[in-house]
Scaffold this motif. Structure first.
Motif, PDB file in Angstrom:
ATOM      1  N   ARG A  28    -112.793 -72.936 102.616  1.00  0.00           N
ATOM      2  CA  ARG A  28    -113.678 -72.115 101.814  1.00  0.00           C
ATOM      3  C   ARG A  28    -114.930 -72.916 101.471  1.00  0.00           C
ATOM      4  N   LYS A  29    -116.092 -72.358 101.765  1.00  0.00           N
ATOM      5  CA  LYS A  29    -117.345 -73.098 101.539  1.00  0.00           C
ATOM      6  C   LYS A  29    -117.978 -72.679 100.223  1.00  0.00           C
ATOM      7  N   ASN A  30    -118.763 -73.603  99.684  1.00  0.00           N
ATOM      8  CA  ASN A  30    -119.507 -73.268  98.478  1.00  0.00           C
ATOM      9  C   ASN A  30    -120.805 -72.591  98.879  1.00  0.00           C
ATOM     10  N   THR A  31    -121.126 -71.543  98.133  1.00  0.00           N
ATOM     11  CA  THR A  31    -122.354 -70.823  98.447  1.00  0.00           C
ATOM     12  C   THR A  31    -123.369 -71.058  97.335  1.00  0.00           C
ATOM     13  N   GLY A  32    -123.554 -72.316  96.966  1.00  0.00           N
ATOM     14  CA  GLY A  32    -124.569 -72.647  95.974  1.00  0.00           C
ATOM     15  C   GLY A  32    -124.071 -72.613  94.546  1.00  0.00           C
ATOM     16  N   ARG A  33    -122.816 -72.214  94.349  1.00  0.00           N
ATOM     17  CA  ARG A  33    -122.303 -72.193  92.986  1.00  0.00           C
ATOM     18  C   ARG A  33    -121.310 -73.319  92.778  1.00  0.00           C
ATOM     19  N   ILE A  34    -120.070 -72.973  92.544  1.00  0.00           N
ATOM     20  CA  ILE A  34    -119.142 -74.032  92.191  1.00  0.00           C
ATOM     21  C   ILE A  34    -117.925 -74.061  93.118  1.00  0.00           C
ATOM     22  N   GLY A  35    -117.674 -75.245  93.667  1.00  0.00           N
ATOM     23  CA  GLY A  35    -116.414 -75.472  94.341  1.00  0.00           C
ATOM     24  C   GLY A  35    -116.371 -75.211  95.826  1.00  0.00           C
ATOM     25  N   ASP A  36    -115.485 -75.948  96.466  1.00  0.00           N
ATOM     26  CA  ASP A  36    -115.149 -75.682  97.851  1.00  0.00           C
ATOM     27  C   ASP A  36    -113.706 -76.131  98.027  1.00  0.00           C
ATOM     28  N   ALA A  37    -113.090 -75.682  99.100  1.00  0.00           N
ATOM     29  CA  ALA A  37    -111.718 -76.104  99.342  1.00  0.00           C
ATOM     30  C   ALA A  37    -111.749 -77.080 100.511  1.00  0.00           C
ATOM     31  N   SER A  38    -111.573 -78.346 100.172  1.00  0.00           N
ATOM     32  CA  SER A  38    -111.648 -79.411 101.164  1.00  0.00           C
ATOM     33  C   SER A  38    -110.510 -79.274 102.166  1.00  0.00           C
ATOM     34  N   ALA A  39    -110.848 -79.341 103.457  1.00  0.00           N
ATOM     35  CA  ALA A  39    -109.835 -79.093 104.486  1.00  0.00           C
ATOM     36  C   ALA A  39    -108.691 -80.101 104.417  1.00  0.00           C
ATOM     37  N   SER A  40    -109.001 -81.319 103.974  1.00  0.00           N
ATOM     38  CA  SER A  40    -107.955 -82.332 104.037  1.00  0.00           C
ATOM     39  C   SER A  40    -107.150 -82.452 102.742  1.00  0.00           C
ATOM     40  N   GLY A  41    -107.626 -81.851 101.662  1.00  0.00           N
ATOM     41  CA  GLY A  41    -106.828 -81.917 100.432  1.00  0.00           C
ATOM     42  C   GLY A  41    -107.015 -83.238  99.711  1.00  0.00           C
ATOM     43  N   ILE A  42    -106.973 -83.209  98.404  1.00  0.00           N
ATOM     44  CA  ILE A  42    -107.179 -84.431  97.618  1.00  0.00           C
ATOM     45  C   ILE A  42    -106.159 -84.479  96.496  1.00  0.00           C
ATOM     46  N   CYS A  43    -105.521 -85.647  96.335  1.00  0.00           N
ATOM     47  CA  CYS A  43    -104.655 -85.851  95.177  1.00  0.00           C
ATOM     48  C   CYS A  43    -105.480 -86.519  94.093  1.00  0.00           C
TER      49      CYS A  43
END
Ligand code: SF4
Lengths: 418, 255
Positions: A28-43
């Motif tokens: 999921r990409k950010n469209t100038g607002r808030i957040g994206d879903a990083s493909a690799s995941g983060i702990c």
């Protein structure tokens, strides 16, 4: 304690037994607002038990009309009940996310009133996040068994991952501890969502800008050690679910005793089966990424995984005819079958041997567990040994060499708390 | 012979340029002021002037041989600030330009192995910073964070934070290297802080926090405690994932 703080305490505590924490696989990409879903995941952090904290994992409420014996939220359990409002969940999520505490939200709920009523509430949170807050971070939604297909279909347009838990590996086991539940009500929504995912995928090939539908796929969880299934039974179920519903992950969660009344369940105070849980994950890994067939690892003659050694080593010891493998000539598929050699090390070996035959001192530095691997492979300078050593001898040598490591993990499960 | 350069990546690339222009033998890299007694041991030692045009030519050359993303690995390894890794990089680059373009696949070579291991360490630190950065919100709506990473990874996480927090102002400041990145909802720029500003950032004295910031910090701590499963406690694993040196800046690890 402030009201919201107390709610968070109760509803995070009740949600923590769901082990899935993955935040990967979406784009999921950010469209100038808030957040994206990083493909690799983060702990973002880890609990003191070493589990990844990636998502704000909470229940909307721990009120429940059901009485599943293995669950803290069960109707008959004497615990404090609480429920978040839609706004509270949204505010928590946004404020944690903006401070980089979390990758997103994992939202689940006890069932209050009925399935649709609960599902509808969850939907309101998800929609508010996406549509009002313009939030593009990760959302994992637990589907409520029995919710209507319309609701599930709508939810799928807003979330990244959906899951629905099998709870116990087999129907028989499940009936023992949760007579009101069955596997069918899990399979149905899994199949429905999988169908939708396929349809959206097919459509997006034809039409640009087709909305994403559950882009990070589905997962499920089984509780291990509460009911008497064998490892073979467990892995058979996992295999079937991977195949039938194209699941991204199956999670195995060692049962943590929380019920003093039910005599069928392990007693409160006994240790959760952590080593067994780990062996199941290793097996899962071998099946998905190492091209093993389940019956090589578990079969009617060998129904339980060894606790003292990992499943690949166990397989190798039972199959000496494949060894030693010459790492200077064998192909990738053979090399990854050497105990102690992972996929990355195997790739390094394949790349490096183009520059000349590899000797032990070189291979040692490529990140392999040499003490295990050396019994099963041949390098350029490995002395030729006539005849093969007995596998019992090899096993003993490996266990002795690793004595501290293996003994502590094994005794961990055998010792009771006191 | 020693090449003495300014310690920047561009300066490093210029050393490669120099080497190919003059074919000096037995080149060792030295950073200006790194170790005073070592510099200019011999008359033949050279001071390398950083020339952006030359540096660009070397980087472009690397890209031609290796592709853009692998060429970037040399920059990543450079950010480790590890002199031994710099020496390995220098020798590897020289071999690549001498025709051994696939040398990076040779894990049997000590230098390649060291290069790859350093690359891995830098990537791990980069990933950690994406995970461990904790923003506080100031009363004027700026989200700021202080970090102290093992390696100079700030340049590697800019895009990530820019994409993710596109609609909020943020500042990430590296106290060890004394510079930060500031995003004003349009561009990211490098900033150096005056001693007073630095003091404000690290001690919370001058920057006034948003009135709700502490509230959310407390909620986050509460959440962190509640999500722990006591029966599974495993501090060894915990410390492996969250080494103690990072705790200072992690909200959930403050009591
Ligand atoms: S339905 Fe879910 S929440 Fe309710 S008791 Fe059963 S497992 Fe727990």
């Amino acid at each position: 304690m402030e009201r919201i703080e107390e709610k968070l305490k109760i509803l995070a505590d009740a949600a923590k037994y769901d082990v899935s924490c993955s935040s990967s696989g979406s784009k999921r990409k950010n469209t100038g607002r808030i957040g994206d879903a990083s493909a690799s995941g983060i702990c973002h952090t880890y609990t003191e038990d070493g589990r990844c904290v990636s998502l704000l994992k909470i229940l909307l409420t721990n009120h429940c009309i059901y009485d599943c014996a293995f669950c803290v939220s069960r109707r008959s359990n004497d615990v404090k009940r609480a429920a978040f409002t839609v706004e509270e969940v949204v505010e928590l999520t946004m404020n944690f996310y903006r401070r980089n505490y979390i990758e997103g939200l994992f939202l689940s709920s006890g069932i209050f009133k009925n399935a649709d009523f609960t599902m509808e509430r969850l939907m309101r949170i998800v929609k508010k996040l996406r549509l009002e807050e313009k939030y593009n971070g990760y959302i994992h939604l637990k589907t409520i068994p029995g919710a209507s297909e319309e609701l599930i279909k709508e939810a799928g347009l807003y979330v990244d991952r959906m899951s629905i838990n099998l709870e116990m590996p087999t129907e028989v086991g499940l009936k023992m501890v949760a007579p009101e539940k069955d596997h069918e009500s899990v399979k149905k929504p899994l199949a429905f969502v999988q169908n939708q995912i396929q349809e959206y995928k097919a459509e997006s090939k034809l039409i640009k800008h087709t909305p994403q539908f559950v882009p990070a796929g589905q997962s499920t969880q089984m509780v291990i050690g509460a009911t008497p299934e064998t490892d073979l039974e467990i892995m058979n179920v996992a295999k079937t679910f991977y195949n039938d519903f194209k699941l991204k992950r199956v999670y195995y969660s060692g049962y943590i005793p929380i019920n003093t009344e039910n005599s069928l369940l392990p007693q409160v105070g006994s240790r959760p089966p952590l080593v067994r849980e780990n062996r199941l994950y290793q097996t899962d890994w071998l099946l998905r990424f190492y091209d093993f067939n389940l019956d090589e690892i578990l079969n009617p003659k060998h129904q339980q995984l060894d606790l003292d050694i990992d499943p690949k080593l166990s397989w190798a010891l039972r199959n000496p005819q494949y060894f030693p493998i010459d790492i200077n000539t064998a192909d990738y598929k053979q090399i990854i079958r050497i105990p102690g050699v992972g996929r990355q090390s195997a790739m390094k070996i394949i790349q490096s041997r183009k520059f000349g035959r590899l000797s032990e001192y070189q291979v040692k530095k490529m990140g392999i567990a040499f003490n295990r691997a050396r019994h099963f492979m041949r390098c350029a300078d490995t002395p030729i040994i006539l005849g093969t050593p007995s596998m019992e001898y090899v096993k003993q040598t490996i266990l002795q060499r690793n004595s501290t490591k293996y003994l502590t993990t094994v005794s961990d499960t055998q010792l009771s708390l006191f | 012979m020693q090449y003495i350069f300014d310690g920047t990546y561009n300066g490093f690339l210029c050393c490669v340029f120099e080497y190919f222009e003059y074919k000096d033998s037995n080149v060792q890299l030295q950073v200006e002021g790194d170790d005073a007694t070592q510099t200019f041991l011999f008359d033949s030692d050279k001071s390398i002037i950083t020339d952006l045009v030359k540096a660009k030519r070397v980087q472009t050359g690397l890209q031609k041989h290796l592709g853009k993303s692998i060429a970037m690995d040399f920059f990543r390894v450079f950010l480790s600030e590890d002199r031994k890794a710099w020496a390995a990089s220098f020798n590897i680059i020289c071999q690549i330009f001498s025709g051994k373009t696939n040398i990076l696949g040779n894990y049997g070579s000590e230098e390649v192995l060291y290069f790859k291991q350093t690359l891995k360490k830098v990537s791990r630190e980069r990933h950690r910073m994406k995970a461990f950065i904790r923003f506080s919100r100031s009363s004027d709506g700026m989200f700021f964070a202080v970090i102290e990473p093992d390696f100079n990874v700030l340049p590697l996480i800019t895009t990530f934070f820019k994409n993710r927090y596109a609609d909020q102002k943020w500042l990430i400041y590296d106290v060890k290297r004394k510079y930060g990145l500031l995003y004003d909802k349009e561009n990211v720029m490098e900033v150096k802080l005056s001693p007073e500003e630095k003091h404000a950032l690290t001690t919370d004295t001058v920057i006034t926090l948003d009135e709700k910031d502490e509230h959310f910090q407390n909620l986050w701590k509460r959440y962190y405690q509640s999500t722990n499963i006591e029966a599974r406690r495993n501090m060894k694993l915990h410390l492996q994932y969250v080494p103690k040196r990072y705790w200072k800046y992690l909200v959930e690890k403050q009591v």
